[in-house]
Design an enzyme around this catalytic site. Structure first.
Site, PDB file in Angstrom:
ATOM      1  N   MET A  29      -3.713  -7.439  -7.061  1.00 54.25           N
ATOM      2  CA  MET A  29      -3.148  -8.533  -7.854  1.00 54.25           C
ATOM      3  C   MET A  29      -4.204  -9.551  -8.308  1.00 54.25           C
ATOM      4  O   MET A  29      -4.019 -10.747  -8.136  1.00 54.25           O
ATOM      5  CB  MET A  29      -2.033  -9.211  -7.052  1.00 54.25           C
ATOM      6  CG  MET A  29      -0.860  -8.294  -6.779  1.00 54.25           C
ATOM      7  SD  MET A  29      -0.250  -7.495  -8.290  1.00 54.25           S
ATOM      8  CE  MET A  29       1.351  -6.935  -7.774  1.00 54.25           C
ATOM      9  N   ARG A  30      -5.296  -9.038  -8.874  1.00 55.13           N
ATOM     10  CA  ARG A  30      -6.322  -9.938  -9.403  1.00 55.13           C
ATOM     11  C   ARG A  30      -6.817  -9.400 -10.737  1.00 55.13           C
ATOM     12  O   ARG A  30      -6.853  -8.188 -10.942  1.00 55.13           O
ATOM     13  CB  ARG A  30      -7.539  -9.987  -8.468  1.00 55.13           C
ATOM     14  CG  ARG A  30      -7.245 -10.337  -7.047  1.00 55.13           C
ATOM     15  CD  ARG A  30      -8.538 -10.428  -6.266  1.00 55.13           C
ATOM     16  NE  ARG A  30      -9.347 -11.528  -6.736  1.00 55.13           N
ATOM     17  CZ  ARG A  30      -9.166 -12.789  -6.368  1.00 55.13           C
ATOM     18  NH1 ARG A  30      -8.223 -13.103  -5.529  1.00 55.13           N
ATOM     19  NH2 ARG A  30      -9.950 -13.728  -6.830  1.00 55.13           N
ATOM     20  N   LEU A  31      -7.219 -10.324 -11.606  1.00 54.88           N
ATOM     21  CA  LEU A  31      -7.877  -9.895 -12.839  1.00 54.88           C
ATOM     22  C   LEU A  31      -9.316  -9.530 -12.489  1.00 54.88           C
ATOM     23  O   LEU A  31      -9.929 -10.129 -11.613  1.00 54.88           O
ATOM     24  CB  LEU A  31      -7.861 -11.019 -13.872  1.00 54.88           C
ATOM     25  CG  LEU A  31      -6.599 -11.150 -14.726  1.00 54.88           C
ATOM     26  CD1 LEU A  31      -6.728 -12.334 -15.668  1.00 54.88           C
ATOM     27  CD2 LEU A  31      -6.341  -9.866 -15.511  1.00 54.88           C
ATOM     28  N   ILE A  32      -9.840  -8.535 -13.204  1.00 52.46           N
ATOM     29  CA  ILE A  32     -11.188  -8.039 -12.957  1.00 52.46           C
ATOM     30  C   ILE A  32     -12.147  -8.741 -13.929  1.00 52.46           C
ATOM     31  O   ILE A  32     -11.815  -8.925 -15.084  1.00 52.46           O
ATOM     32  CB  ILE A  32     -11.202  -6.519 -13.240  1.00 52.46           C
ATOM     33  CG1 ILE A  32     -10.148  -5.801 -12.399  1.00 52.46           C
ATOM     34  CG2 ILE A  32     -12.559  -5.916 -13.075  1.00 52.46           C
ATOM     35  CD1 ILE A  32     -10.521  -5.507 -11.023  1.00 52.46           C
ATOM     36  N   ASN A  45      -4.996   1.386 -13.636  1.00 53.64           N
ATOM     37  CA  ASN A  45      -4.007   0.545 -12.958  1.00 53.64           C
ATOM     38  C   ASN A  45      -2.623   1.154 -13.147  1.00 53.64           C
ATOM     39  O   ASN A  45      -2.373   1.851 -14.126  1.00 53.64           O
ATOM     40  CB  ASN A  45      -4.045  -0.862 -13.579  1.00 53.64           C
ATOM     41  CG  ASN A  45      -3.071  -1.813 -12.896  1.00 53.64           C
ATOM     42  OD1 ASN A  45      -2.964  -1.832 -11.667  1.00 53.64           O
ATOM     43  ND2 ASN A  45      -2.351  -2.597 -13.686  1.00 53.64           N
ATOM     44  N   HIS A  47       1.438  -0.015 -13.379  1.00 51.58           N
ATOM     45  CA  HIS A  47       2.235  -1.224 -13.612  1.00 51.58           C
ATOM     46  C   HIS A  47       3.713  -0.840 -13.702  1.00 51.58           C
ATOM     47  O   HIS A  47       4.056   0.122 -14.393  1.00 51.58           O
ATOM     48  CB  HIS A  47       1.763  -1.906 -14.902  1.00 51.58           C
ATOM     49  CG  HIS A  47       2.457  -3.197 -15.145  1.00 51.58           C
ATOM     50  ND1 HIS A  47       2.116  -4.362 -14.488  1.00 51.58           N
ATOM     51  CD2 HIS A  47       3.499  -3.522 -15.948  1.00 51.58           C
ATOM     52  CE1 HIS A  47       2.906  -5.336 -14.884  1.00 51.58           C
ATOM     53  NE2 HIS A  47       3.757  -4.856 -15.769  1.00 51.58           N
ATOM     54  N   GLY A  49       0.798  -1.225   0.000  1.00 53.16           N
ATOM     55  CA  GLY A  49       0.000   0.000   0.000  1.00 53.16           C
ATOM     56  C   GLY A  49       0.826   1.268   0.000  1.00 53.16           C
ATOM     57  O   GLY A  49       0.337   2.322   0.424  1.00 53.16           O
ATOM     58  N   SER A  50       2.066   1.213  -0.519  1.00 48.96           N
ATOM     59  CA  SER A  50       2.829   2.462  -0.530  1.00 48.96           C
ATOM     60  C   SER A  50       2.266   3.433  -1.573  1.00 48.96           C
ATOM     61  O   SER A  50       2.289   4.652  -1.370  1.00 48.96           O
ATOM     62  CB  SER A  50       4.320   2.203  -0.757  1.00 48.96           C
ATOM     63  OG  SER A  50       4.553   1.657  -2.022  1.00 48.96           O
ATOM     64  N   ASN A  51       1.712   2.918  -2.668  1.00 47.98           N
ATOM     65  CA  ASN A  51       1.046   3.819  -3.624  1.00 47.98           C
ATOM     66  C   ASN A  51      -0.239   4.392  -3.035  1.00 47.98           C
ATOM     67  O   ASN A  51      -0.571   5.554  -3.261  1.00 47.98           O
ATOM     68  CB  ASN A  51       0.749   3.089  -4.940  1.00 47.98           C
ATOM     69  CG  ASN A  51       1.951   3.082  -5.850  1.00 47.98           C
ATOM     70  OD1 ASN A  51       2.255   4.067  -6.500  1.00 47.98           O
ATOM     71  ND2 ASN A  51       2.679   1.961  -5.866  1.00 47.98           N
TER      72      ASN A  51
HETATM   73  C1  GAR Z   1       3.512  -1.324  -7.389  1.00 48.27           C
HETATM   74  O1  GAR Z   1       4.873  -1.267  -7.755  1.00 48.27           O
HETATM   75  C2  GAR Z   1       2.645  -1.536  -8.609  1.00 48.27           C
HETATM   76  O2  GAR Z   1       3.162  -0.922  -9.754  1.00 48.27           O
HETATM   77  C3  GAR Z   1       2.644  -3.030  -8.731  1.00 48.27           C
HETATM   78  O3  GAR Z   1       2.540  -3.482  -7.417  1.00 48.27           O
HETATM   79  C4  GAR Z   1       3.234  -2.589  -6.563  1.00 48.27           C
HETATM   80  C5  GAR Z   1       2.384  -2.311  -5.344  1.00 48.27           C
HETATM   81  O4  GAR Z   1       3.136  -1.671  -4.358  1.00 48.27           O
HETATM   82  N1  GAR Z   1       1.543  -3.477  -9.526  1.00 48.27           N
HETATM   83  C6  GAR Z   1       1.599  -4.512 -10.374  1.00 48.27           C
HETATM   84  O5  GAR Z   1       2.591  -5.206 -10.512  1.00 48.27           O
HETATM   85  C7  GAR Z   1       0.325  -4.779 -11.156  1.00 48.27           C
HETATM   86  N2  GAR Z   1       0.528  -5.773 -12.154  1.00 48.27           N
HETATM   87  P1  GAR Z   1       2.399  -0.975  -3.137  1.00 48.27           P
HETATM   88  O6  GAR Z   1       1.412  -1.991  -2.540  1.00 48.27           O
HETATM   89  O7  GAR Z   1       3.487  -0.635  -2.171  1.00 48.27           O
HETATM   90  O8  GAR Z   1       1.697   0.242  -3.654  1.00 48.27           O
END
Ligand code: GAR
Length: 203
Positions: free
Chosen positions: A91-94, A108, A110, A12-14
């Protein structure tokens, strides 16, 4: 568009970066109303509680199908009048249960320059491949794996001595800047879509 739900499965840092942007008025008038997670024990759930954001924490395994799991999410999104869904490490397909009512309203982030290195462990894939340039993509979500129209991309150089950790650190920094910018533009309705092409109007 301004009422936002963030979906996340992990650290959840984003999510934290988006909350921080909202607090300082950098989310285009958008407000994060809900955190949805398929991993109730994930750190992101704790972060949401600490930030005072409502949570919907459901275990997909406890539902008879993916569709029933998503139907419960859709009901909550509608109850809260959510206009924009922001996937941040979800991390799931919708499935169409969620996609159909929110067509064009799900984005999303990526950690690669799509269409390179879609799917899991994009940074590991990039390092294994040996690319010299990688980056971050924000895109609309469709039914595929990381296949929807691209909204924004930022590139960065892979250094000779990069490790998974050092590359992830730089990718994350880019993500924390780029995602709030795109969410702000969407919340302010400054992004248009013509076919697969997105156009961002300047403020
Ligand atoms: C992020 O780096 C995001 O780009 C990636 O998961 C991480 C989540 O980090 N997403 C994917 O790989 C989607 N296919 P976070 O939980 O610290 O935000």
């Amino acid at each position: 568009w301004s009422r936002i739900a963030v979906f996340a499965s992990g650290q959840g840092s984003n999510f934290a970066a988006l909350i921080a942007a909202e607090r300082v008025g950098l989310l285009g008038g958008g407000s994060i109303e809900l955190l949805v997670s398929d991993k109730p024990e994930a750190p992101v759930a704790q972060r949401a509680e600490e930030a005072g954001v409502s949570t919907l924490l459901l275990r997909p395994k406890e539902f008879a199908s993916r569709e029933l799991y998503e139907a419960e999410i859709v009901a909550e999104l509608q109850r809260r009048e959510i206009g924009l869904i922001v996937l941040a490490g979800y991390m799931r397909l919708i499935t169409p249960v969620l996609l159909t009512p929110y067509a064009g309203r799900i984005i999303n982030i990526h950690p690669s320059l799509l269409p390179a290195f879609a799917g899991k462990d994009a940074m590991g894939q990039a390092l294994d491949y040996g690319v010299k340039l990688t980056g971050v993509t924000v895109h609309f979500v469709d039914g595929g794996m990381d296949t929807g129209p691209v909204i924004a991309q930022r590139s960065l150089v892979v250094e000779d001595n990069d490790t998974a950790t050092s590359l992830a650190e730089r990718i994350h920094k880019v993500e924390y800047e780029l995602y709030p910018e795109v969410v702000a533009a969407l919340a302010a309705e400054r992004i248009g879509l013509v076919g697969r092409k997105t156009i961002i109007r300047e403020k």
